[in-house]
Design a protein around this motif. Structure first.
Motif, short mmCIF file in Angstrom:
data_model
loop_
_atom_site.label_atom_id
_atom_site.label_comp_id
_atom_site.label_asym_id
_atom_site.label_seq_id
_atom_site.Cartn_x
_atom_site.Cartn_y
_atom_site.Cartn_z
N GLN B 140 -7.67 21.71 -3.84
CA GLN B 140 -7.96 21.98 -4.53
C GLN B 140 -9.10 22.83 -4.91
O GLN B 140 -9.93 21.02 -4.80
CB GLN B 140 -7.78 22.02 -6.26
N THR B 212 -3.46 27.85 -18.09
CA THR B 212 -4.96 28.88 -16.53
C THR B 212 -6.52 28.29 -16.85
O THR B 212 -6.55 28.14 -18.40
CB THR B 212 -4.78 30.18 -16.77
N TRP B 217 -11.37 28.92 -12.08
CA TRP B 217 -10.88 29.38 -10.97
C TRP B 217 -10.98 30.00 -10.11
O TRP B 217 -10.63 30.23 -8.79
CB TRP B 217 -8.83 29.77 -11.42
N LEU B 219 -10.92 33.72 -11.40
CA LEU B 219 -9.74 34.19 -11.11
C LEU B 219 -9.83 35.05 -12.10
O LEU B 219 -10.10 34.84 -13.45
CB LEU B 219 -8.30 33.56 -10.96
N LYS B 223 -5.03 37.17 -12.46
CA LYS B 223 -4.26 36.57 -10.98
C LYS B 223 -3.94 34.98 -11.16
O LYS B 223 -4.07 34.47 -10.54
CB LYS B 223 -5.62 36.42 -10.39
N TRP B 227 -1.61 32.45 -9.78
CA TRP B 227 -1.87 30.87 -8.93
C TRP B 227 -1.57 29.56 -9.78
O TRP B 227 -1.18 29.02 -9.03
CB TRP B 227 -3.49 30.94 -9.51
N GLU B 230 2.37 30.50 -8.40
CA GLU B 230 2.65 30.10 -6.58
C GLU B 230 1.74 28.24 -6.23
O GLU B 230 2.46 27.74 -5.03
CB GLU B 230 1.36 30.54 -6.07
N ASN B 231 0.88 27.69 -6.91
CA ASN B 231 0.10 26.24 -6.80
C ASN B 231 0.81 25.43 -7.59
O ASN B 231 0.65 24.10 -7.21
CB ASN B 231 -0.68 26.95 -6.32
#
Ligand SMILES: Cc1ncc(C[n+]2csc(CCOP(=O)(O)OP(=O)(O)O)c2C)c(N)n1
Ligand code: SF4
Ligand code: SF4
Ligand code: SF4
Lengths: 69, 249
Positions: B140, B212, B217, B219, B223, B227, B230-231
């Motif tokens: 990251q 988040t 990030w 984003l 998004k 993220w 997905e991550n």
């Protein structure tokens, strides 16, 4: 009947509610700017709202209230 | 007329300072909803931590204490032991809980303190401008890992729920997320259950909320939710890691 209302002055224009609505009824109002400087969220067709509250659940700022009459 | 959704009473009616689309706002609301639905607003005491959520003391309609960085579980221990009839929770970020506050957290769990910890894992230090946290993912990119987190030099992320679930003192540990409405509903249930356990004197409860930080990030809020899914979720699987009373519910 479902009544959805927005506390527009509190909206930060994050757009999360737009992504959460299963009926794709929400949009950012590019004609308006609130006191915080954001384009607030608005509903394009209030009569089609099913009152599922998905938009309100994901809103970080408690902008949306939903009442069923 | 039936209210389907409105602002919970346990949140004060002031605008929150969080960035647009930040997960903290959603998680604050879920905590407030749990307090409302259990009718415990008048007897709940919160402990704010250091990080973006330090101002949670302005947002919860309960008594609040603000602890020094990482010390919230120790402060909560004292508050709860002195006032066992009150409901006591901490609200902590991952920089607070999993770095400077690791000792306080681990030992509060090991002692089985009857408190509830709301642990917000956004894989970064938000308030200070996006430095690498113990929870930042391998590879990251952050302000202090511009080439991506290199596990060979700085080690691996701390999986707090997995780690604490090994302690006999922990009663209930669950990891939830706020990336979509299904997960938000599950998170609400878990937070309410943790508070319920505390009112029943069942011991240490911690809910890890995968969240988040769109700003650090880099984003958009939308998004950032993607993220997270997905991550973060592959590395931090959701689920109940410990429930001493699972069979008895
Ligand atoms: C003793 C001490 N050391 C360092 C700091 C600087 N500091 C403020 S917030 C923070 C990290 C917060 O990160 P996190 O807990 O992840 O919360 P977030 O801001 O991401 O919500 C740090 C290191 C401090 N305030 N006090
Ligand atoms: S309540 Fe449901 S249908 Fe109505 S605007 Fe919100 S998400 Fe869309
Ligand atoms: S989720 Fe809330 S703050 Fe974000 S755009 Fe929609 S109404 Fe505004
Ligand atoms: S810096 Fe990150 S964690 Fe802090 S308020 Fe902004 S988005 Fe939220």
């Amino acid at each position: 009947m479902v009544k959805i209302s927005f506390r527009t002055d509190r909206c930060k224009g994050c757009g999360l509610c737009v992504t959460a609505c299963p009926k794709k009824l929400l949009a950012m109002d590019s004609e308006k700017i609130n006191a915080q400087g954001h384009h607030p969220a608005t509903i394009t067709d209030a009569s089609a709202c099913v009152g599922c509250a998905s938009c309100a659940l994901i809103c970080p700022d408690c902008v949306i209230t939903i009442i069923k009459e | 007329m039936a209210v389907v959704f409105e602002r919970p009473h346990a949140l004060t009616d002031v605008p929150m300072h969080y960035c647009p689309g930040c997960g903290h706002g959603i998680i604050h609301r879920l905590v407030a909803e749990a307090i409302d639905s259990l009718g415990i607003e008048g007897k709940t005491i919160g402990v704010a931590s250091v990080g973006c959520s330090v101002f949670s003391y302005n947002y919860f309609n309960t008594d609040m204490v603000q602890a020094a960085h990482g010390r919230a579980p120790a402060v909560a221990t004292g508050v709860k032991r002195a006032n066992p009839e009150n409901v006591v929770f901490t609200y902590q970020g991952d920089g607070d809980l999993a770095a400077i506050g690791t000792a306080e957290t681990v030992h509060a769990a090991a002692r089985g303190e009857n408190i509830t910890i709301i642990f917000v894992n956004n894989a970064i230090y938000g308030m200070t401008g996006g430095q690498m946290a113990p929870t930042s993912l391998p590879g990251q990119i952050t302000q202090t890992s511009p080439y991506g987190r290199d596990v060979n030099t700085v080690g691996y992320p701390v999986k707090v729920s997995e780690m604490l679930s090994q302690l006999d003192g922990a009663a209930y540990i669950e990891r939830v997320a706020i990336n979509n409405t299904k997960n938000i509903r599950a998170a609400a249930k878990a937070i309410k259950k943790a508070f319920t356990y505390q009112t029943e004197g069942k011991g240490f409860t911690l809910i890890e909320v995968v969240s988040t930080c769109p700003t650090n990030w880099g984003l958009t809020p939308e998004k950032a939710m993607g993220w997270l899914e997905e991550n973060m979720l592959p590395y931090y699987p959701l689920g109940v890691y410990k429930d001493k009373y699972a069979d008895k519910n």
